[in-house]
Design a protein around this motif. Structure first.
Motif: not given
Length: 261
Positions: A2, A28, A31-33, A35, A86, A89
């Motif tokens: 993340k 992405r 499959h990494h997130e 922001v 952020k 997270w």
């Protein structure tokens, strides 16, 4: 992973803007997130002032104390609280900026000043009332990496280069910000000769960046010494038997040779 990707560049179509898109797309796709905080696009306010803690009468108290009081009562401004969410997270923070006058642009310095407030990122205490810092702190357990571009050649930022070694130039961020607040500082990704980039250069650089960001979770951090690791005395000075004869920045690495990319 993340990741919070913090960009400080005024032009989306710039080299840095293009590299940001390549890096985030690769993350992405695997499959990494991610922001983002695109500071110029956000019109981020760079200066600390009373508007940051409107519910607190700072009076003659230190800014850090006012920030902490506001943080603890939920009274920081909305833009700062959004960045805190952020950070909470994320497990990894990427700071992406051009190196201007041997440091980050003012807008990113302002993000650090306004967001990494006392009580949240630093100035926190352990169960014994001791301040947690340098390897511990409010952001302990997270990792942070710098992506930066310079116009000069790689050799001029080498160990004997006229500009100084890049790890020494980034020491205030790596050690004084990341490590101080508890984040493990990862070796930087530096784009040299950015003013003379060709399409071929960009392709190679983008490939290298994609490979690098996909391996962030296994990167070995810069081996800074922990404040409470036994190397420092009560005055926070290295004990005489630790790295004898070594002074300055080099003394604060456990094994400096590993950090010379």
């Amino acid at each position: 992973m993340k990741l919070l990707w913090i960009l400080a560049h005024p032009k989306p179509a710039s080299l840095n803007g293009s590299l940001r898109r390549e890096g985030i797309r690769a993350l992405r796709e695997h499959h990494h997130e991610v922001v983002e905080s695109d500071l110029y696009a956000m019109s981020w306010k760079a200066t600390v002032d009373q508007a940051d803690f409107p519910a607190v009468d700072a009076g003659p108290s230190a800014i850090g104390d006012a920030q902490e009081r506001a943080y603890r009562m939920g009274g920081l401004s909305a833009d700062i609280r959004a960045e805190h969410e952020k950070i909470a997270w994320a497990d990894t923070l990427v700071f992406h900026f051009p190196l201007w006058w041997f440091g980050p642009p003012a807008i990113l310095k302002g993000w650090l000043d306004r967001v990494l407030v006392q009580g949240f990122a630093f100035g926190v205490e352990d169960e014994h009332g001791r301040t947690r810092r340098y390897g511990d702190g409010g952001l302990a357990g997270k990792r942070a990496m710098v992506i930066t571009s310079v116009g000069a050649r790689r050799t001029s930022f080498g160990p004997r280069g006229i500009h100084g070694h890049v790890n020494d130039i980034l020491f205030p961020l790596h050690h004084g910000t990341f490590w101080y607040t508890g984040m493990a500082a990862l070796p930087p990704f530096v784009v040299y000769g950015a003013d003379r980039f060709t399409e071929t250069d960009f392709t190679a650089c983008a490939d290298a960046l994609r490979e690098r960001v996909l391996g962030l979770d296994s990167d070995r951090p810069l081996p800074f010494r922990h404040e409470r690791g036994g190397d420092y005395d009560d005055d926070l000075v290295l004990r005489s038997d630790i790295a004898p004869g070594t002074t300055g920045i080099a003394a604060h690495y456990r094994a400096l040779a590993r950090n010379r990319p």
